[in-house]
Design an enzyme around this catalytic site. Structure first.
Site, PDB file in Angstrom:
ATOM      1  N   GLU A   1      32.732  44.766  46.911  1.00 16.20           N
ATOM      2  CA  GLU A   1      32.305  43.614  46.122  1.00 16.20           C
ATOM      3  C   GLU A   1      32.716  42.375  46.884  1.00 16.20           C
ATOM      4  O   GLU A   1      33.853  42.288  47.373  1.00 16.20           O
ATOM      5  CB  GLU A   1      33.003  43.606  44.760  1.00 16.20           C
ATOM      6  CG  GLU A   1      32.594  44.735  43.854  1.00 16.20           C
ATOM      7  CD  GLU A   1      33.375  44.722  42.544  1.00 16.20           C
ATOM      8  OE1 GLU A   1      34.207  43.805  42.329  1.00 16.20           O
ATOM      9  OE2 GLU A   1      33.190  45.645  41.756  1.00 16.20           O
TER      10      GLU A   1
ATOM     11  N   ARG B   1      38.604  39.545  47.592  1.00 14.78           N
ATOM     12  CA  ARG B   1      38.313  38.187  47.114  1.00 14.78           C
ATOM     13  C   ARG B   1      38.661  37.171  48.186  1.00 14.78           C
ATOM     14  O   ARG B   1      39.533  37.405  49.027  1.00 14.78           O
ATOM     15  CB  ARG B   1      39.129  37.900  45.851  1.00 14.78           C
ATOM     16  CG  ARG B   1      38.759  38.759  44.660  1.00 14.78           C
ATOM     17  CD  ARG B   1      39.543  38.335  43.435  1.00 14.78           C
ATOM     18  NE  ARG B   1      39.069  37.061  42.952  1.00 14.78           N
ATOM     19  CZ  ARG B   1      38.305  36.913  41.858  1.00 14.78           C
ATOM     20  NH1 ARG B   1      37.959  37.953  41.133  1.00 14.78           N
ATOM     21  NH2 ARG B   1      37.908  35.720  41.488  1.00 14.78           N
TER      22      ARG B   1
ATOM     23  N   HIS C   1      37.166  44.893  45.705  1.00 10.01           N
ATOM     24  CA  HIS C   1      36.703  43.508  45.785  1.00 10.01           C
ATOM     25  C   HIS C   1      37.687  42.771  46.675  1.00 10.01           C
ATOM     26  O   HIS C   1      38.848  42.588  46.293  1.00 10.01           O
ATOM     27  CB  HIS C   1      36.690  42.901  44.378  1.00 10.01           C
ATOM     28  CG  HIS C   1      36.138  41.514  44.305  1.00 10.01           C
ATOM     29  ND1 HIS C   1      35.956  40.863  43.116  1.00 10.01           N
ATOM     30  CD2 HIS C   1      35.710  40.650  45.276  1.00 10.01           C
ATOM     31  CE1 HIS C   1      35.439  39.659  43.340  1.00 10.01           C
ATOM     32  NE2 HIS C   1      35.301  39.506  44.649  1.00 10.01           N
TER      33      HIS C   1
ATOM     34  N   GLU D   1      23.733  45.518  39.493  1.00 11.05           N
ATOM     35  CA  GLU D   1      24.801  46.038  38.640  1.00 11.05           C
ATOM     36  C   GLU D   1      24.826  45.149  37.405  1.00 11.05           C
ATOM     37  O   GLU D   1      25.080  43.936  37.502  1.00 11.05           O
ATOM     38  CB  GLU D   1      26.159  46.029  39.342  1.00 11.05           C
ATOM     39  CG  GLU D   1      27.255  46.581  38.419  1.00 11.05           C
ATOM     40  CD  GLU D   1      28.589  46.784  39.123  1.00 11.05           C
ATOM     41  OE1 GLU D   1      28.617  47.108  40.326  1.00 11.05           O
ATOM     42  OE2 GLU D   1      29.619  46.594  38.430  1.00 11.05           O
TER      43      GLU D   1
ATOM     44  N   THR E   1      36.102  38.875  37.498  1.00 16.51           N
ATOM     45  CA  THR E   1      34.757  38.319  37.617  1.00 16.51           C
ATOM     46  C   THR E   1      34.197  38.059  36.215  1.00 16.51           C
ATOM     47  O   THR E   1      34.047  38.985  35.422  1.00 16.51           O
ATOM     48  CB  THR E   1      33.845  39.335  38.343  1.00 16.51           C
ATOM     49  OG1 THR E   1      34.572  39.829  39.466  1.00 16.51           O
ATOM     50  CG2 THR E   1      32.576  38.671  38.821  1.00 16.51           C
TER      51      THR E   1
ATOM     52  N   ASN F   1      36.935  51.587  40.774  1.00 14.89           N
ATOM     53  CA  ASN F   1      37.432  50.338  41.345  1.00 14.89           C
ATOM     54  C   ASN F   1      38.961  50.392  41.360  1.00 14.89           C
ATOM     55  O   ASN F   1      39.592  50.500  40.303  1.00 14.89           O
ATOM     56  CB  ASN F   1      36.928  49.174  40.474  1.00 14.89           C
ATOM     57  CG  ASN F   1      37.385  47.828  40.993  1.00 14.89           C
ATOM     58  OD1 ASN F   1      38.538  47.671  41.365  1.00 14.89           O
ATOM     59  ND2 ASN F   1      36.501  46.855  40.995  1.00 14.89           N
TER      60      ASN F   1
ATOM     61  N   HIS G   1      43.131  47.211  41.000  1.00 14.31           N
ATOM     62  CA  HIS G   1      44.370  46.967  40.258  1.00 14.31           C
ATOM     63  C   HIS G   1      45.561  47.745  40.797  1.00 14.31           C
ATOM     64  O   HIS G   1      46.702  47.452  40.446  1.00 14.31           O
ATOM     65  CB  HIS G   1      44.157  47.197  38.769  1.00 14.31           C
ATOM     66  CG  HIS G   1      43.264  46.138  38.204  1.00 14.31           C
ATOM     67  ND1 HIS G   1      43.534  44.799  38.354  1.00 14.31           N
ATOM     68  CD2 HIS G   1      42.080  46.202  37.551  1.00 14.31           C
ATOM     69  CE1 HIS G   1      42.562  44.083  37.805  1.00 14.31           C
ATOM     70  NE2 HIS G   1      41.673  44.923  37.319  1.00 14.31           N
TER      71      HIS G   1
ATOM     72  N   ARG H   1      43.749  37.958  46.531  1.00 16.52           N
ATOM     73  CA  ARG H   1      44.802  38.114  45.508  1.00 16.52           C
ATOM     74  C   ARG H   1      45.213  39.566  45.304  1.00 16.52           C
ATOM     75  O   ARG H   1      46.292  39.834  44.828  1.00 16.52           O
ATOM     76  CB  ARG H   1      44.385  37.501  44.176  1.00 16.52           C
ATOM     77  CG  ARG H   1      43.294  38.267  43.474  1.00 16.52           C
ATOM     78  CD  ARG H   1      43.063  37.730  42.098  1.00 16.52           C
ATOM     79  NE  ARG H   1      42.523  36.377  42.132  1.00 16.52           N
ATOM     80  CZ  ARG H   1      41.843  35.843  41.111  1.00 16.52           C
ATOM     81  NH1 ARG H   1      41.659  36.532  40.008  1.00 16.52           N
ATOM     82  NH2 ARG H   1      41.371  34.627  41.189  1.00 16.52           N
TER      83      ARG H   1
ATOM     84  N   HIS I   1      32.011  46.647  34.237  1.00 20.11           N
ATOM     85  CA  HIS I   1      32.920  45.616  33.716  1.00 20.11           C
ATOM     86  C   HIS I   1      33.271  45.878  32.257  1.00 20.11           C
ATOM     87  O   HIS I   1      32.397  45.897  31.403  1.00 20.11           O
ATOM     88  CB  HIS I   1      32.371  44.194  33.855  1.00 20.11           C
ATOM     89  CG  HIS I   1      33.477  43.209  34.105  1.00 20.11           C
ATOM     90  ND1 HIS I   1      34.301  42.772  33.105  1.00 20.11           N
ATOM     91  CD2 HIS I   1      33.922  42.629  35.251  1.00 20.11           C
ATOM     92  CE1 HIS I   1      35.193  41.947  33.618  1.00 20.11           C
ATOM     93  NE2 HIS I   1      34.993  41.843  34.919  1.00 20.11           N
ATOM     94  N   GLY I   2      34.541  46.113  32.055  1.00 20.44           N
ATOM     95  CA  GLY I   2      35.032  46.291  30.680  1.00 20.44           C
ATOM     96  C   GLY I   2      34.666  47.632  30.066  1.00 20.44           C
ATOM     97  O   GLY I   2      34.815  47.826  28.859  1.00 20.44           O
TER      98      GLY I   2
END
Ligand code: PXP
Length: 247
Positions: free
Chosen positions: A78, A53, A51, A159, A109, A8, A11, A57, A197-198
């Site tokens: 996403e 959004r 993603h 997921e 998310t 992903n 960032h 952003r 995630h994480g």
């Protein structure tokens, strides 16, 4: 089957937008998300996840269009379950879509999609995307009722949201891992099981205890490591950790 890695790169766009959201016509706009995708693929990324959004952003529509043109690995988009995003997905035709909840004030998310609470819209969106040849995943908490609902909504994949696992410690983390394991067992083999995630370089070994995993989607930890090592080595290192997986 080897466990695949979706990288992903949101960032990278977060860093870009931190400055250029206010000056989009600047002569040099960096960092470039296309370059990031290339570097991630060079490190062994099996797919690239973004993603887009509703508030734009980080990733912008133009990023999706450019990535769609240049990628030689699948694009995983996403998106929120909205008519606007479904229309864009039909235009951009990513190989995969992952339906996620969106809340304007969240930093990332936060929870999985409540498929049960939003069943008709989710089912309709999945059908529309599948008709266009797009495989659809739903990002859900490791909750058996949500797994069942994802199946009833005809999702190709789920997921599993690993955020609660990543934020827990000790016995609580073991309990979260058990929830993930049970959810994966329930989904398999009718749906492909992904997780994300994480997940980071330290906790991924525990994630590999979840059976039936096909792909992990990882962003923040890889981009964070890349600040020090470069993106290609950061992806390579994560791929090496995933190679220990046996379903
Ligand atoms: N999967 C989904 C559905 C996400 O929304 C995110 C965060 O954007 C990730 C995976 C990656 O999470 P992280 O950046 O914490 O690795």
């Amino acid at each position: 089957m080897p466990l695949l890695l979706g990288v992903n790169i949101d960032h990278v766009a977060t860093l870009r937008q931190a400055r250029y959201a206010l000056s989009p016509d600047a002569p040099l706009i960096e960092p470039c998300v296309i370059e990031a995708a290339r570097a991630a693929i060079a490190g062994g990324a099996d797919s690239i996840t973004i993603h887009v959004r509703s508030d734009r952003r980080h990733m912008l529509d133009a990023d999706a269009v450019k990535l769609r043109e240049m990628l030689n690995v699948p694009l995983n988009l996403e998106m929120a379950v909205t008519d606007e995003m479904a229309g864009l997905a039909l235009k951009w035709k990513p190989e995969f879509v992952c339906l996620v909840p969106e809340n304007r004030l969240e930093i990332t998310t936060e929870g999985g999609l409540n498929v049960l609470g939003n069943f008709d819209k989710t089912r309709m969106t999945i059908a529309k995307l599948q008709d266009a040849g797009i495989r659809v995943s739903i990002f859900i908490d490791p909750d058996l009722t949500q797994v069942e609902a994802a199946g009833e909504a005809c999702a190709d994949m789920i997921e599993l949201h690993t955020g609660s696992f990543a934020n827990a410690v000790g016995d609580a983390q073991e309990a979260e891992l058990s929830r993930l394991i049970e959810a994966a067992k329930m989904a398999h083999p009718s749906m492909q099981v992904n997780a994300g995630h994480g997940i980071h370089y330290q906790n991924v070994a525990s994630i590999l205890r979840i059976p039936h995993l096909a792909e992990l989607n990882i962003g923040h930890s890889i981009i964070s490591r890349a600040v020090f090592t470069g993106l290609t080595p950061a992806v390579k290192e994560m791929k090496e950790l995933l190679a220990a997986y046996s379903a």
